[in-house]
Structures are given as structure tokens and as C-alpha cells.
Design a protein around this motif. Structure first.
Motif, PDB file in Angstrom:
ATOM      1  N   ARG B 148       0.952  -1.266  -0.052  1.00 28.26           N
ATOM      2  CA  ARG B 148       0.053  -0.106  -0.196  1.00 28.26           C
ATOM      3  C   ARG B 148       0.760   1.281  -0.091  1.00 28.26           C
ATOM      4  N   GLU B 151       1.614   2.559  -3.195  1.00 28.74           N
ATOM      5  CA  GLU B 151       0.140   3.258  -3.774  1.00 28.74           C
ATOM      6  C   GLU B 151       0.603   4.725  -3.881  1.00 28.74           C
ATOM      7  N   LEU B 154       2.614   5.920  -6.343  1.00 28.94           N
ATOM      8  CA  LEU B 154       2.087   5.932  -7.627  1.00 28.94           C
ATOM      9  C   LEU B 154       1.197   6.503  -8.028  1.00 28.94           C
ATOM     10  N   ASP B 155       0.412   7.372  -7.156  1.00 26.67           N
ATOM     11  CA  ASP B 155      -0.675   8.157  -7.207  1.00 26.67           C
ATOM     12  C   ASP B 155      -0.202   9.704  -7.079  1.00 26.67           C
ATOM     13  N   GLU B 554      -3.861  -0.582  -8.420  1.00 27.10           N
ATOM     14  CA  GLU B 554      -2.872  -0.070  -7.769  1.00 27.10           C
ATOM     15  C   GLU B 554      -1.656  -0.979  -7.131  1.00 27.10           C
TER      16      GLU B 554
END
Lengths: 64, 646
Positions: B148, B151, B154-155, B554
Motif C-alpha cells: 500500500r 500506492e 504511484l498516485d 494499484e
């Protein structure tokens, strides 16, 4: 870090050849090798960097 | 490149006694299955402990004894445990032992053997850190929770993302060039200062030396100032990110406010409808008592209807008899067929008609009929039709009450959500966002200006040095050479960092895309594209960025990034994953399981039974599935590692 080192060397070599052809190729590779070899000991890496450039400058200053 | 050979556990957590998990081949997938609570996470932690002597989220240095198997500790009377990790790197065999014995001092001991020879403690730590750097362990030793964290990267450019970005750059080797540049820059600075000092002692160069020193001081001051601006910039950016996040929830508040307004109008309509329905029902209230008699009334109405029918029939008969008698009294023919009648027969007919008429009192029948009709009308007032009306109106009232209740409930819910963030707060957030954006804009402008000034200062310094060079002797020329070569090296490394970073980004993007296509079930997701912060975007058929991707995707992107980073020697080796499928549907889980051999050379997966179809995994992995283990319960505090395939 063998693969990264070779890729790092080749990138620096390319940039040197293209934009800094007057810089001594061996000096550049020696300095990179110091960083690779002493990656976990920055104090030693800095000390060796200074020694290497000094030795090179002394050598080339005398020649010049 | 590190390849695991085996992990031996002795009294580590639920693994009582000595238990070994072997990794027979340097390439392949190993899966350990176990239900919750059987020791999967402990096994995952055993790898971490074996490598680094630590356990995630727990301070092992304070309470390492907790790791000892409690049954063994009880039997022995003291707590002890050990892990032995055997691995190979560059054809050299290593055996890393970590043990704990509470009777010893120190209680924790680490021992590293290289090709059978024991290494000194300090050296051993360095060797382990070189072979499997702790700082990058998150790329090969992770669980679903840790995924997580990826993520965030990644965002967005969140603080976690920035940390991760630094770690990725470390894996890719960028800090080496950055450090080379810094060391050379420091060297150049000291050479320039030394030259300035020497120049100041000579009459010819005294002024130039002072100017050089001043220029160096100005450059240092500009650099320091630029660093401070950069620091402020980062802090302002971080605050701006926080504000954006808070304002995102404010956007949601606006939607909620709109909904609340709509609900208030709906409540007003529901109130009106409820009032009307209540009024309509109350209009029936005076007669509601009649409902009690409705059943009896129905029976009465039915009975009276039959009486009325009979009465009407009798009345009709009486009228016919009276008409026939009247005819026979005055006419000689038959009242029905109008033929002549025999006098005797006529007398007999008259007699019978009179007898029949005597039995039927038409006046009485008429009176009874009127009474029955009046009674029927009275009882019909309690008829079932009225009951249906009451039921319908009551039903309507209840429906409006229910609608009103639902509206109020949703309003309460929205008001509770809105209570967390007031209008004034939103206004403050917007003002601060504006101020921070302005601050960032100005800081960027100042930073750019500083960078230009530093470059100008560099040019000026080089000019001064050249001028000093014209007046100096051999020793000074060496110092000048030192400064000049160092200045050139700084520029070389500066440009190399940019070029190297771009090259590595392309490499990561290419490899991550290859893996992602295998993991994703959606054929329209064509490839990944890397951002400046190593974020990975999913691209569609026309290279458009796919927005609003799911949590599951994700996850897949994070796994693709990990696989791509496996191409870097710093993390190349085994990947050890603890239940990484948490947010994936069965279809995607099957894809990931099938693609495990592409994630790393050795993949060790800890999964719970039912997390995916075991037989499908066996079929999909084929010869790549090298080992299967199950975690079997012996007792509540004893788990046995049982090899199903090794």
C-alpha cells in the motif's frame, strides 16, 4: 551493484565524450570507482576523492 | 546477486525445535500455505530477523525473548532461539546465524561464515548490508500492507512517495553520482579558497585574491540561500499537498450540502403529503366505528337482499292473481288464453284464485318490502367498500411517514459528516492554499534567480582564477588546475545525473510494463508510463492515461514496479511475500500467481489456504513451482513446516 556500476560508467563516459572531451577519462572513472567501492563509507570516499584529484593535478601541473 | 539455499529455524515463534525450509533451485517459486494464526507472518519475519536481526513494527532489541517458542522455553526453563540463513552470492557460500539465549551476555549473537570462514563482527554487518541492503529490503521482503505504501508513490507526490522515490534512486545507484558531485564540489571550493589565500599574499595578485575570496563567499552565500529556499519550497509544497487533501474532502462537503438542500425540499413535500394523508384519514374517523360492524353488516345485507327478492316475487304473484280474478269477474273467457270457459270450470278457477290470493296479502308484502329495503340501505353503510377506503388512506399515510423517516435519517447522516468541517474552516483552507501557491511560485522564481546568479558567479570566479594564473608560479598553477578540473568534474557529474536518471527511468518503465501486461486481466491496459517521481501511470490503447483505477490495479502496478526494480543488482535475488493478494479479485490473483516467476528469480510466497486455487497454481506454474510447504498445527504454540514438494 555491478550492473548499475557499468551502466553508470557508460552514462558518465557518454556525457564526458560528448560535452567534456578535455576531461581525463581515467580520472573520471577512478572517481566513480571510489564512490562504488566506498558507497557505505562517505567519509573515506571523500578523502580518496580529494587525494585522487590532488595527485592528478600535481602530476599534470608538473607536466604542464 | 543473492540466492537463498535454506532457512533453519530453532524454537523461533511457533516453530518448535529445529525446522528447515529449503530452496533447492536458484530459480523458481516456493509457496508456504497456512491458515491464519499458524505462523505465516512469523515465517516472513524470520527472514527479516535472519538478515537484519529485527522484526517489523516491534522493538526486538528490548524484548527479543518474546520470539522464543513458549513450549520449548517452558520445557528448558529459559528462552532461546536461532535462525540460520544459508545463501550464495557470486559463487561464494554464506551462512548467517543469529541466535538468542537469555542466559548469555550479550544475549543476541550474529555470526557470518563466508565459504566456511567466520568473518569479524563489524565486517560481517557490512557484508550483509552490501549483499542485501536493509534500506532496500522493502523491495524484496514485503507484505500486502507494505504494498500500500507503493500506492502513495504511484498516485501522488506524498511524503511517503518522496521517501520511496529516494529509496528507488538508491536502488538504481543515483546517489553514487550525487555523492561524487558533492565531494568534488567541496574539493573545488577548498582549492579556490586556498588559491585566494595564496594570491592575497602576492603584491601582483593581492586584489584578485581578495576578489576571489569575496566571490567564493558570495557563491557560498547564494548556495546556502538557495538551499534554504529549496527547504521552504519543499515544506510549502508538502503543506499545499495537505491542503489539497483537506479541500478534496471539502469538495465532497459541497456535494453533501447540495444533497442536504435537496433532502430539505423533499422533506417539505413529504410533510405536506403526510398532512394531506392524515387529513384524508381523519375525515373517515367519525365512521371508523362502523368497521367493527362491517362483517355483521355484510351478512345482514345478504339476508335482506334475499328477503327483498322473495318479497318482490310475492308481490308480483299477488298482482297477477288480482288481475286474473278481476278478469274472470267481468269476462267469460280465460284470462290467459282468452278462450271461452265452461261455467263449472270457471267457478273452480275463481275459487282457487281467491284461495291463493288470500295467502298473499299484497299490502303486507309491500310494507315488508319497504322495511327490508330501508334496512338494507342502513346496513350497506357499513359495506366492505368503506373498509378498503380506510385501508388505502392509512397505507398512504404510512408510506409518507416512511419516506419522511428515510429523508430524516439521510439528513442526520450528512449533517454528521458535515459537522467535521465547518464553512469557516473551508474558507481558511482556501485562503491558505492561495497563499501557499503564491509562496511556491515566488520561491521558484527566487530559486531560478539564485541558480542564474550562482552560474554568473562561477563564470566570474573562473575569470578571476585565469587572471591570477597569469601572475603565479608553479605551485599556484597546480592549485589552479585542481580548481579547474574539479569545476569541470562538477558539471560533468551534474549532467550525468540527469542523463543517468532518464536512462534508468526508461529501463524501469519498460520492464514494469512487460510485467504489468502479464498481471492485468484488462486487455485495454496497454503499458505503464513512468513519472518524474517514479510513479507509474496505466496507459490505454491510444496512450491515454487511465484515471480512477481500482485499488486492485494499484496493487498490480506496485508489483510491476517491484519486478522492474529486480533488474537492479541491489535488490536482485529472492522476493519474499506475505499474503500480497488482499485487494485482488480471484481472476487477478490467478494472473499474479501465474506470473510469479517473472517477478524475481526466486519467489517465496506465504499464502493462506483458499487465497487462490492451489491446483490451478500448480498447473499455471508448472515446473517453475519448485517447493510447496504447509504450516501444520501440532498445538496452539507449535507449528510444523511440512514439505509437500521440495
Amino acid at each position: 551493484m555491478q550492473d548499475e556500476s557499468s551502466e553508470l560508467y557508460s552514462t558518465v563516459r557518454e556525457v564526458r565524450e560528448e560535452k567534456f572531451p578535455g576531461l581525463d577519462a581515467k580520472l573520471v572513472e577512478d572517481l566513480l570507482s571510489i564512490q562504488v567501492q566506498y558507497a557505505s563509507d562517505p567519509v573515506e570516499a571523500r578523502k580518496r576523492t580529494e587525494t585522487t584529484i590532488s595527485a592528478w593535478a600535481t602530476d599534470h601541473g608538473e607536466k604542464g | 546477486m543473492l540466492t537463498l539455499t535454506s532457512l533453519t529455524l530453532r524454537d523461533f515463534g511457533p516453530y518448535k525445535g529445529q525446522q528447515i525450509i529449503s530452496f533447492a533451485r536458484e530459480r523458481g517459486v516456493y509457496i508456504a500455505y497456512g491458515p491464519n494464526g499458524r505462523g505465516k507472518t512469523t515465517l516472513h519475519n524470520a527472514f527479516r530477523y535472519a538478515l537484519y536481526g529485527e522484526i517489523l513494527r516491534r522493538n526486538r532489541r528490548e524484548q527479543p525473548g518474546e520470539l522464543a517458542n513458549s513450549e520449548s522455553s517452558k520445557e528448558r526453563g529459559y528462552r532461546s532461539f536461532a535462525t540460520v540463513l544459508e545463501f550464495v552470492s557470486e559463487s561464494v557460500k554464506y551462512r548467517l546465524t543469529r541466535s538468542y539465549d537469555e542466559r548469555e551476555n550479550p544475549s543476541e549473537v550474529m555470526l557470518l561464515e563466508r565459504d566456511g570462514a567466520v568473518l569479524a563482527q563489524d565486517h560481517a554487518e557490512k557484508v550483509v548490508n552490501q549483499l542485501a541492503p536493509r534500506s532496500v529490503s522493502q523491495f524484496f521482503l514485503f507484505d500486502g500492507e507494505l504494498l500500500r505504501k507503493y500506492e502513495a508513490l504511484l498516485d501522488t507526490d506524498s511524503p511517503e512517495g518522496q521517501d520511496l522515490e529516494r529509496e528507488i534512486e538508491r536502488v538504481l545507484g543515483i546517489p553514487l553520482v550525487v555523492q561524487a558531485r558533492e565531494h568534488v564540489a567541496e574539493y573545488r571550493k577548498s582549492a579556490a579558497r586556498r588559491l585566494a589565500d595564496i594570491a592575497k599574499t602576492e603584491e601582483d595578485t593581492q586584489r584578485l585574491g581578495a576578489s576571489l575570496q569575496q566571490a567564493e563567499d558570495q557563491k557560498a552565500s547564494l548556495q546556502q540561500s538557495a538551499e534554504e529556499i529549496l527547504k521552504d519550497l519543499k515544506s510549502a509544497q508538502s503543506r499545499l499537498d495537505e491542503l489539497e487533501e483537506q479541500l478534496k474532502s471539502q469538495q465532497q462537503s459541497e456535494v453533501l450540502l447540495d444533497r442536504l438542500d435537496g433532502l430539505r425540499q423533499a422533506l417539505k413535500r413529504a410533510d405536506d403529503n403526510q398532512d394531506n394523508a392524515r387529513q384524508a384519514l381523519s375525515e373517515l374517523a367519525p365512521d371508523l366505528w362502523k368497521l367493527l360492524l362491517s362483517s355483521r353488516a355484510a351478512k345482514h345485507v345478504e339476508h335482506l337482499a334475499s328477503e327483498i327478492e322473495k318479497g318482490e316475487a310475492d308481490l308480483s304473484t299477488a298482482r297477477a292473481l288480482e288481475r286474473d280474478l278481476q278478469h274472470l269477474d267481468h269476462q267469460a273467457d280465460c284470462p290467459v288464453c282468452h278462450r271461452g270457459t265452461d261455467p263449472q270450470l270457471r267457478e273452480q278457477l275463481l275459487s282457487e284464485l281467491r284461495d291463493q290470493l288470500n295467502g298473499l296479502n299484497s299490502e303486507q308484502i309491500r310494507t315488508n318490502l319497504e322495511l327490508s329495503r330501508a334496512a338494507r340501505k342502513k346496513w350497506e353503510a357499513f359495506s366492505p367498500m368503506d373498509v378498503r377506503l380506510v385501508v388505502d388512506r392509512d397505507k398512504a399515510l404510512r408510506a409518507y411517514q416512511l419516506e419522511r423517516h428515510d429523508i430524516l435519517e439521510e439528513m442526520d447522516d450528512i449533517e454528521a459528516k458535515l459537522s467535521g468541517i465547518g464553512e469557516e474552516t473551508i474558507r481558511q483552507l482556501r485562503t491558505e492554499r492561495h497563499q501557499r501557491s503564491l509562496q511556491i511560485f515566488r520561491a521558484n522564481e527566487r530559486l531560478q534567480k539564485h541558480e542564474e546568479q550562482i552560474k554568473e558567479q562561477d563564470t566570474y570566479i573562473q575569470g578571476l582564477i585565469r587572471m591570477i594564473g597569469r601572475h603565479t608560479g608553479k605551485t599556484d598553477r597546480t592549485i589552479i588546475l585542481k580548481e579547474q578540473v574539479a569545476a569541470e568534474l562538477v558539471k560533468l557529474f551534474e549532467e550525468s545525473i540527469t542523463a543517468y536518471r532518464a536512462k534508468l527511468r526508461r529501463k524501469v518503465e519498460k520492464r514494469a510494463s512487460e510485467v504489468f501486461v502479464d498481471l492485468a486481466a484488462e486487455p485495454d491496459y496497454q503499458r505503464l508510463s513512468i513519472t518524474d517521481g517514479y510513479g507509474l501511470q496505466i496507459l490505454g490503447p491510444d496512450d491515454e492515461v487511465i484515471t480512477g483505477r481500482s485499488a486492485g490495479y494499484e496493487h498490480l502496478v506496485a508489483l510491476s514496479l517491484i519486478a522492474a526494480l529486480q533488474d537492479s543488482a541491489a535488490v536482485r535475488g529472492p522476493v519474499i511475500m506475505d499474503s500480497p493478494f488482499g485487494r485482488l479479485d480471484p481472476d487477478h490473483t490467478a494472473h499474479v500467481v501465474a506470473a510469479l516467476p517473472k517477478l524475481a528469480r526466486q519467489v517465496i510466497l506465504l499464502a493462506f489456504e483458499g487465497e487462490f486455487d492451489r491446483q490451478e497454481a500448480v498447473n499455471a506454474l508448472g515446473p517453475n513451482l519448485v517447493g510447496e510447504y504447509t504450516l501444520e498445527r501440532v498445538s496452539g504454540r507449535h507449528t510444523r513446516l511440512s514439505a509437500q514438494r521440495s
